[in-house]
Design a protein around this motif. Structure first.
Motif, PDB file in Angstrom:
ATOM      1  N   MET A  19       0.833  -1.207   0.000  1.00 53.43           N
ATOM      2  CA  MET A  19       0.000   0.000   0.000  1.00 53.43           C
ATOM      3  C   MET A  19       0.865   1.254   0.000  1.00 53.43           C
ATOM      4  N   VAL A  20       1.968   1.217   0.732  1.00 52.82           N
ATOM      5  CA  VAL A  20       2.894   2.344   0.740  1.00 52.82           C
ATOM      6  C   VAL A  20       3.457   2.546  -0.667  1.00 52.82           C
ATOM      7  N   MET A  21       3.828   1.448  -1.317  1.00 52.98           N
ATOM      8  CA  MET A  21       4.393   1.537  -2.665  1.00 52.98           C
ATOM      9  C   MET A  21       3.380   2.127  -3.645  1.00 52.98           C
ATOM     10  N   ASP A  42      10.066  15.047   1.363  1.00 54.61           N
ATOM     11  CA  ASP A  42      10.367  15.004   2.793  1.00 54.61           C
ATOM     12  C   ASP A  42      10.031  13.607   3.280  1.00 54.61           C
ATOM     13  N   LEU A  43      11.050  12.802   3.486  1.00 52.82           N
ATOM     14  CA  LEU A  43      10.863  11.407   3.859  1.00 52.82           C
ATOM     15  C   LEU A  43      10.972  11.229   5.364  1.00 52.82           C
ATOM     16  N   PRO A  44      10.238  10.269   5.900  1.00 54.68           N
ATOM     17  CA  PRO A  44      10.391   9.989   7.325  1.00 54.68           C
ATOM     18  C   PRO A  44      11.780   9.424   7.593  1.00 54.68           C
ATOM     19  N   PRO A  45      12.248   9.568   8.830  1.00 50.41           N
ATOM     20  CA  PRO A  45      13.561   8.996   9.129  1.00 50.41           C
ATOM     21  C   PRO A  45      13.532   7.483   8.965  1.00 50.41           C
ATOM     22  N   GLY A  46      14.642   6.940   8.610  1.00 51.88           N
ATOM     23  CA  GLY A  46      14.717   5.492   8.482  1.00 51.88           C
ATOM     24  C   GLY A  46      15.228   5.065   7.130  1.00 51.88           C
ATOM     25  N   THR A  47      15.251   3.769   6.944  1.00 54.40           N
ATOM     26  CA  THR A  47      15.820   3.193   5.724  1.00 54.40           C
ATOM     27  C   THR A  47      14.911   2.103   5.180  1.00 54.40           C
ATOM     28  N   GLY A  48      13.608   2.288   5.275  1.00 56.23           N
ATOM     29  CA  GLY A  48      12.668   1.249   4.908  1.00 56.23           C
ATOM     30  C   GLY A  48      12.226   1.292   3.457  1.00 56.23           C
ATOM     31  N   ASP A  49      11.077   0.648   3.220  1.00 57.33           N
ATOM     32  CA  ASP A  49      10.512   0.520   1.876  1.00 57.33           C
ATOM     33  C   ASP A  49      10.317   1.868   1.190  1.00 57.33           C
ATOM     34  N   THR A  50       9.837   2.852   1.936  1.00 53.66           N
ATOM     35  CA  THR A  50       9.555   4.152   1.334  1.00 53.66           C
ATOM     36  C   THR A  50      10.829   4.752   0.743  1.00 53.66           C
ATOM     37  N   THR A  55      14.393   5.846  -4.074  1.00 53.19           N
ATOM     38  CA  THR A  55      15.704   5.813  -4.727  1.00 53.19           C
ATOM     39  C   THR A  55      15.687   4.972  -5.994  1.00 53.19           C
ATOM     40  N   GLN A  56      14.740   4.029  -6.094  1.00 54.61           N
ATOM     41  CA  GLN A  56      14.657   3.174  -7.271  1.00 54.61           C
ATOM     42  C   GLN A  56      13.724   3.728  -8.340  1.00 54.61           C
ATOM     43  N   GLN A  57      12.754   4.553  -7.954  1.00 49.90           N
ATOM     44  CA  GLN A  57      11.728   5.030  -8.877  1.00 49.90           C
ATOM     45  C   GLN A  57      11.989   6.429  -9.435  1.00 49.90           C
ATOM     46  N   VAL A  58      12.878   7.174  -8.789  1.00 45.15           N
ATOM     47  CA  VAL A  58      13.078   8.568  -9.158  1.00 45.15           C
ATOM     48  C   VAL A  58      14.568   8.804  -9.404  1.00 45.15           C
ATOM     49  N   ILE A  59      14.852   9.581 -10.434  1.00 45.81           N
ATOM     50  CA  ILE A  59      16.237  10.005 -10.651  1.00 45.81           C
ATOM     51  C   ILE A  59      16.464  11.183  -9.711  1.00 45.81           C
ATOM     52  N   LEU A  60      17.291  10.952  -8.715  1.00 47.59           N
ATOM     53  CA  LEU A  60      17.524  11.952  -7.683  1.00 47.59           C
ATOM     54  C   LEU A  60      18.815  12.718  -7.947  1.00 47.59           C
ATOM     55  N   VAL A  87      23.021   2.959  -2.001  1.00 46.73           N
ATOM     56  CA  VAL A  87      22.244   2.932  -3.244  1.00 46.73           C
ATOM     57  C   VAL A  87      22.756   3.943  -4.275  1.00 46.73           C
ATOM     58  N   GLY A  88      23.864   4.611  -3.958  1.00 44.94           N
ATOM     59  CA  GLY A  88      24.499   5.493  -4.936  1.00 44.94           C
ATOM     60  C   GLY A  88      23.838   6.845  -5.121  1.00 44.94           C
ATOM     61  N   VAL A  89      23.174   7.365  -4.096  1.00 43.32           N
ATOM     62  CA  VAL A  89      22.570   8.694  -4.166  1.00 43.32           C
ATOM     63  C   VAL A  89      23.518   9.683  -3.490  1.00 43.32           C
ATOM     64  N   ASP A  90      23.877  10.741  -4.214  1.00 42.89           N
ATOM     65  CA  ASP A  90      24.767  11.760  -3.649  1.00 42.89           C
ATOM     66  C   ASP A  90      24.131  12.410  -2.429  1.00 42.89           C
ATOM     67  N   ILE A  91      24.950  12.678  -1.453  1.00 43.57           N
ATOM     68  CA  ILE A  91      24.488  13.415  -0.282  1.00 43.57           C
ATOM     69  C   ILE A  91      24.954  14.850  -0.459  1.00 43.57           C
ATOM     70  N   LEU A  92      23.985  15.743  -0.615  1.00 39.90           N
ATOM     71  CA  LEU A  92      24.281  17.141  -0.896  1.00 39.90           C
ATOM     72  C   LEU A  92      24.777  17.877   0.347  1.00 39.90           C
TER      73      LEU A  92
END
Length: 184
Positions: A19-21, A42-50, A55-60, A87-92
């Motif tokens: 449902m989150v997906m 604005d994502l909730p803290p954590g490293t879960g499904d969201t 990171t997989q669905q959007v070019i960040l 996951v290879g996302v730059d940290i700004l």
């Protein structure tokens, strides 16, 4: 756009992964975002499904880590940092939220969540740029509830300047160095 608009104001979001997906898919692909220069998630803290789905669905262009100086918050921030690196996302960079409370009555500054040293060390240990501090101030929350961010409702305030300073620090990191970014 917010999940808050999709569920009742007092309704809990008791959703499992699928449902989150689905909700993330709808927010990303079914909302008419118009002509945006920047979309901030604005994502909730954590490293879960969201977070993983984003990171997989959007070019960040990158992520900005936001934390208070509190010990538990900085530990959560490290988990987020490590996830984005994995996951290879730059940290700004990193923003320290609620870093300082300035009492309007006695003019004393208080570090409500502890010393800023923890955040400084976190940035140093993970080679992350420190982008700036957001003070603890009741008007920031009140402005948000009214739908008028501090930079709109009180553009000449020190609080607004803190937000603008951070935005200006991020702009060149995502390729927005033009005049529009200077006025952000």
């Amino acid at each position: 756009m917010s999940m808050g608009y999709l569920v009742g104001e007092s309704a809990p979001v008791v959703w499992r992964g699928p449902m989150v997906m689905k909700a993330i898919q709808q927010l990303l692909h079914e909302v008419d975002w118009g002509g945006l220069d920047i979309l901030v998630l604005d994502l909730p803290p954590g490293t879960g499904d969201t977070q993983l789905t984003i990171t997989q669905q959007v070019i960040l262009d990158g992520s900005v880590i936001v934390t208070t100086p509190h010990t538990l918050a900085t530990k959560d921030a490290v988990k987020g940092i490590n996830m984005f690196k994995t996951v290879g996302v730059d940290i700004l960079g990193l923003v320290q939220n609620m870093s300082l409370f300035h009492c309007p009555n006695c003019n004393h500054d208080t570090h409500v969540f502890g010393s800023n040293k923890r955040v400084e060390k976190l940035c140093q240990d993970h080679d992350i740029d420190f982008l700036g501090d957001i003070p603890l101030h009741p008007n920031i929350g009140d402005d948000g509830e009214r739908g008028k961010p501090t930079v709109v409702s009180e553009p000449s305030s020190e609080r607004a300047s803190a937000f603008l300073h951070i935005a200006r620090a991020i702009c060149p990191k995502i390729g927005l160095e033009g005049a529009g970014c200077q006025n952000s």
